[in-house]
Write a protein that holds these residues in place. Structure first.
Motif, PDB file in Angstrom:
ATOM      1  N   ARG A  97       0.813  -1.217   0.000  1.00 13.77           N
ATOM      2  CA  ARG A  97       0.000   0.000   0.000  1.00 13.77           C
ATOM      3  C   ARG A  97       0.849   1.271   0.000  1.00 13.77           C
ATOM      4  NH1 ARG A  97      -3.114  -3.328  -1.561  1.00 13.77           N
ATOM      5  NH2 ARG A  97      -5.241  -3.632  -0.772  1.00 13.77           N
ATOM      6  N   ASN A  98       2.155   1.118   0.165  1.00 10.02           N
ATOM      7  CA  ASN A  98       3.064   2.260   0.154  1.00 10.02           C
ATOM      8  C   ASN A  98       3.904   2.184  -1.115  1.00 10.02           C
ATOM      9  OD1 ASN A  98       5.096   4.177   0.618  1.00 10.02           O
ATOM     10  ND2 ASN A  98       5.006   3.869   2.832  1.00 10.02           N
ATOM     11  N   THR A  99       3.783   3.167  -1.974  1.00  5.04           N
ATOM     12  CA  THR A  99       4.463   3.138  -3.274  1.00  5.04           C
ATOM     13  C   THR A  99       5.751   3.957  -3.293  1.00  5.04           C
ATOM     14  OG1 THR A  99       3.079   4.997  -4.018  1.00  5.04           O
ATOM     15  CG2 THR A  99       2.305   2.763  -4.515  1.00  5.04           C
ATOM     16  N   SER A 100       6.289   4.313  -2.144  1.00  3.87           N
ATOM     17  CA  SER A 100       7.505   5.116  -2.098  1.00  3.87           C
ATOM     18  C   SER A 100       8.724   4.284  -2.506  1.00  3.87           C
ATOM     19  CB  SER A 100       7.715   5.676  -0.686  1.00  3.87           C
ATOM     20  OG  SER A 100       7.994   4.625   0.223  1.00  3.87           O
ATOM     21  N   ARG A 101       9.836   4.967  -2.800  1.00  8.79           N
ATOM     22  CA  ARG A 101      11.064   4.277  -3.184  1.00  8.79           C
ATOM     23  C   ARG A 101      11.603   3.450  -2.016  1.00  8.79           C
ATOM     24  NH1 ARG A 101      15.693   7.734  -6.058  1.00  8.79           N
ATOM     25  NH2 ARG A 101      13.956   7.825  -7.576  1.00  8.79           N
ATOM     26  N   SER A 103       9.904   1.932   0.267  1.00 13.21           N
ATOM     27  CA  SER A 103       9.112   0.707   0.337  1.00 13.21           C
ATOM     28  C   SER A 103       9.618  -0.326  -0.671  1.00 13.21           C
ATOM     29  CB  SER A 103       7.640   1.011   0.080  1.00 13.21           C
ATOM     30  OG  SER A 103       6.862  -0.168   0.065  1.00 13.21           O
ATOM     31  N   GLY A 104       9.945   0.142  -1.876  1.00 10.18           N
ATOM     32  CA  GLY A 104      10.479  -0.758  -2.896  1.00 10.18           C
ATOM     33  C   GLY A 104      11.814  -1.354  -2.499  1.00 10.18           C
ATOM     34  N   ILE A 105      12.652  -0.536  -1.866  1.00  9.90           N
ATOM     35  CA  ILE A 105      13.967  -1.023  -1.417  1.00  9.90           C
ATOM     36  C   ILE A 105      13.806  -2.074  -0.324  1.00  9.90           C
ATOM     37  CG2 ILE A 105      16.106  -0.354  -0.244  1.00  9.90           C
ATOM     38  CD1 ILE A 105      15.866   2.373  -1.650  1.00  9.90           C
ATOM     39  N   ILE A 106      12.904  -1.814   0.632  1.00  9.22           N
ATOM     40  CA  ILE A 106      12.665  -2.771   1.720  1.00  9.22           C
ATOM     41  C   ILE A 106      12.158  -4.092   1.166  1.00  9.22           C
ATOM     42  CG2 ILE A 106      11.273  -3.250   3.765  1.00  9.22           C
ATOM     43  CD1 ILE A 106      11.320  -0.241   4.357  1.00  9.22           C
ATOM     44  N   TYR A 107      11.228  -4.022   0.217  1.00 12.58           N
ATOM     45  CA  TYR A 107      10.708  -5.251  -0.393  1.00 12.58           C
ATOM     46  C   TYR A 107      11.816  -6.007  -1.132  1.00 12.58           C
ATOM     47  CZ  TYR A 107       8.137  -8.364  -3.473  1.00 12.58           C
ATOM     48  OH  TYR A 107       7.697  -9.469  -4.153  1.00 12.58           O
ATOM     49  N   PHE A 108      12.688  -5.273  -1.810  1.00 14.40           N
ATOM     50  CA  PHE A 108      13.799  -5.899  -2.523  1.00 14.40           C
ATOM     51  C   PHE A 108      14.733  -6.607  -1.548  1.00 14.40           C
ATOM     52  CE2 PHE A 108      18.160  -5.629  -4.197  1.00 14.40           C
ATOM     53  CZ  PHE A 108      18.010  -6.360  -5.364  1.00 14.40           C
TER      54      PHE A 108
END
Length: 274
Positions: A97-101, A103-108
């Motif tokens: 639900r969070n589209t910030s950069r 958030s993407g780094i954490i998911y990666f």
């Protein structure tokens, strides 16, 4: 055309039956040999038992200290699953639900955990937990949490991509908090993925020998796989008792899979395709 489709269907069914029999055959051998004496097993492994004798099972249950070891395995499996399901689902919900950069780094970073083999971190992990006195059951559950979170979060994240954000917005209008949205609206929709995670990780935790052997050092906390090695001494291997114990250990997992199998395929597709 109808005839060709019928032939293809028959061919698929026959192929499935053949492969099922191939996969079932080892389990069939375990079952029939669990009723034999040790001498009968060595005389002819492939033959049927001369009679149905449950003495191997009663002896195996006694030697395994089955009730205690099964309870230890059950506590570790259930406790680890509860931690993994809630931590992973909440993390995946927040990240989806969070589209910030960031958030993407954490998911990666979380996804990268899928590529790290346990053998590569085994020694430092056990050493660290030993230094902080976190071995045995509590430490083992936390280690399972860390090792299984990457896959569970990955599957939940994939499933959540198919859940429209309009559900969140409607719940916010109704006055729901973020946790209420997650718990009452989103989490029930993730049932197939949750069931899949339960089945896959139950197979791992219930049957795992390596990690419990490294982290459990108290006699009363031994799990069933650890107790199984009672039947394999340096000079004596009690195959008749070991096979009976294997049947006892395998049955709970088979029953669990049969009860939950209808959700497993959908959960895998939801978590990997969407």
């Amino acid at each position: 055309m109808k005839t060709k489709r019928a032939y293809k269907k028959i061919a698929v069914i026959c192929t499935g039956i053949i492969f099922s029999l191939i996969w079932f055959y080892p389990f069939f051998l375990i079952v029939i040999n669990s009723f034999k004496t040790k001498a009968e097993i060595f005389q002819n492994t492939l033959s049927l038992p001369k009679g149905i004798d449950f003495s191997n099972y009663t002896t195996a249950i006694d030697k395994l200290d089955f009730l205690r070891s099964a309870m230890n395995s059950l506590l570790i499996t259930v406790g680890s699953l509860i931690l993994i399901i809630f931590v992973s689902s909440m993390a995946a919900y927040a990240l989806s639900r969070n589209t910030s950069r960031l958030s993407g780094i954490i998911y990666f970073v979380i996804a990268i955990g899928l590529l790290i083999p346990f053998q590569g971190i085994m020694i430092p992990l056990i050493s660290l937990f030993g230094k902080v006195s976190m071995l045995n059951r509590p430490g083992l559950m936390i280690m399972y949490l860390g090792l299984a979170t990457s896959m569970a979060t990955f599957m939940y994240y994939g499933a959540l991509r198919g859940v429209p954000k309009s559900l969140d917005e409607a719940a916010i209008i109704d006055g729901a908090s973020t946790f209420q949205i997650y718990w009452k609206v989103i989490f029930p929709l993730l049932k197939p993925t949750t069931v899949t995670i339960i089945v896959l990780n139950s197979l791992w935790f219930w049957n795992d020998y390596l990690l419990p052997s490294l982290s459990i050092n108290k006699e009363g906390m031994y799990t069933i796989p650890l107790k199984m090695f009672y039947f394999f001494g340096e000079f004596n291997k009690q195959w008749h008792l070991a096979l009976a114990a294997l049947v006892i250990v395998i049955l709970p997992i088979i029953i669990l899979f049969i009860l939950l199998q209808k959700h497993v395929v959908k959960g895998i597709s939801d978590g990997a395709v969407k």
